[in-house]
Design a protein around this motif. Structure first.
Motif, PDB file in Angstrom:
ATOM      1  N   SER A  10       0.824  -1.198   0.000  1.00 38.71           N
ATOM      2  CA  SER A  10       0.000   0.000   0.000  1.00 38.71           C
ATOM      3  C   SER A  10       0.861   1.251   0.000  1.00 38.71           C
ATOM      4  N   PRO A  40     -12.361  -1.711  -7.080  1.00 37.26           N
ATOM      5  CA  PRO A  40     -13.105  -2.832  -6.495  1.00 37.26           C
ATOM      6  C   PRO A  40     -14.233  -3.303  -7.402  1.00 37.26           C
ATOM      7  N   VAL A  87      -6.040  -0.205  -6.865  1.00 34.67           N
ATOM      8  CA  VAL A  87      -4.921  -1.143  -6.781  1.00 34.67           C
ATOM      9  C   VAL A  87      -4.217  -1.151  -8.133  1.00 34.67           C
ATOM     10  N   LYS A 104       1.616  -8.749  -7.068  1.00 31.16           N
ATOM     11  CA  LYS A 104       0.486  -8.842  -6.146  1.00 31.16           C
ATOM     12  C   LYS A 104      -0.310  -7.554  -6.035  1.00 31.16           C
ATOM     13  N   ARG A 107      -1.869  -1.017  -3.352  1.00 30.17           N
ATOM     14  CA  ARG A 107      -3.068  -0.192  -3.164  1.00 30.17           C
ATOM     15  C   ARG A 107      -2.651   1.246  -2.937  1.00 30.17           C
TER      16      ARG A 107
ATOM     17  N   ARG B  37      -7.727 -14.848  -9.615  1.00 29.66           N
ATOM     18  CA  ARG B  37      -7.115 -14.211  -8.457  1.00 29.66           C
ATOM     19  C   ARG B  37      -7.748 -14.814  -7.213  1.00 29.66           C
ATOM     20  N   GLY B  40      -6.905 -12.284  -2.700  1.00 24.21           N
ATOM     21  CA  GLY B  40      -6.109 -11.070  -2.720  1.00 24.21           C
ATOM     22  C   GLY B  40      -4.670 -11.256  -3.141  1.00 24.21           C
ATOM     23  N   LYS B  41      -4.387 -12.422  -3.688  1.00 30.60           N
ATOM     24  CA  LYS B  41      -3.021 -12.665  -4.170  1.00 30.60           C
ATOM     25  C   LYS B  41      -2.878 -12.161  -5.607  1.00 30.60           C
ATOM     26  N   GLU B  42      -1.775 -12.531  -6.239  1.00 27.68           N
ATOM     27  CA  GLU B  42      -1.579 -12.057  -7.597  1.00 27.68           C
ATOM     28  C   GLU B  42      -2.538 -12.746  -8.555  1.00 27.68           C
ATOM     29  N   ARG B 110     -16.892 -13.567  -9.609  1.00 28.63           N
ATOM     30  CA  ARG B 110     -16.483 -13.957  -8.256  1.00 28.63           C
ATOM     31  C   ARG B 110     -17.148 -15.273  -7.916  1.00 28.63           C
TER      32      ARG B 110
END
Lengths: 112, 114
Positions: A10, A40, A87, A104, A107, B37, B40-42, B110
């Motif tokens: 971040s 998001p 992100v 990865k 943010r 994905r 929250g990983k790559e 999702r």
């Protein structure tokens, strides 16, 4: 074994200042690098790219720098705006029309 | 010009059930990619179609995943039977052949496996 690394999860920046997002890679076969921005619940949106034969590419407020000897690239956003909060993913590929390898993500929060 | 679309946007299923995800690429894009994905990983590559042919499926995790691209247009990704670790966001991307081969991503599906 991550080939593309974004070591800062971040980053917070004040509106109007410069945002610098960093990315390191290990595979010397990568010849094209891209930055994607992701809000998001949306898919990644292409932002800017750079070929390995260049060291800089600029598009408006966005500039990507590539240092091949250090296997490092960075994305500069100036001036930063609240709408830039998202992100940011660094990605790379070996040759044309091949899969992307992603970091990865970092943010970015731009504070008004 | 319409972008990459994916359906459904969300899917919640129980372990052992089957789910089919759909991707419609940008018109005229011969290259279609699936990525995933997890937690929250790559974002990780699953497979790559050129028209209707599988060019590279090295990222497919196991034989519970089956991808098709009939007629070189839309693609489906079926997970059967689904396991808990399959939960994540599945992205589809498409690109033209030649340079620039920028990949344009859909909004993702999702998938939650309970």
């Amino acid at each position: 074994d991550q080939q593309v690394k974004q070591n800062s999860p971040s980053l917070s920046v004040q509106e109007g200042r410069i945002s610098i997002l960093n990315c390191d890679y290990t595979n010397s076969m990568f010849d094209y690098f891209l930055w994607y921005k992701k809000y998001p619940a949306e898919g990644p949106t292409f932002l800017i790219s750079i070929s390995s034969i260049k060291d800089k590419n600029e598009d408006g407020r966005f500039t990507v720098f590539l240092n091949k000897s250090a296997k490092h690239l960075s994305l500069h956003i100036v001036p930063s705006q609240p709408g830039d909060s998202a992100v940011y993913f660094c990605a790379a590929r070996i040759r044309g029309n091949t899969p992307l390898v992603f970091g990865k993500g970092t943010r970015l929060s731009v504070i008004a | 010009e319409a972008g990459v679309t994916q359906f459904p946007s969300h899917s919640v299923i129980e372990k052992g059930q089957t789910v089919t995800l759909r991707c419609d690429p940008i018109s005229g894009h011969d290259n279609l990619y699936w990525y995933r994905r997890v937690m929250g990983k790559e974002i990780k590559f699953l497979l790559h179609f050129v028209k209707e042919s599988k060019q590279d499926e090295s990222g497919m995790p196991n034989n519970r995943f089956l991808a098709e691209r009939t007629g070189g247009t839309y693609s489906t990704l079926k997970v059967q039977p689904a396991e808990l670790e399959d939960s994540g966001v599945y992205f589809c991307a498409s690109s033209q052949t030649g340079f620039p081969d920028t990949q344009y991503f859909g909004p993702g599906t999702r998938l939650t496996v309970l």
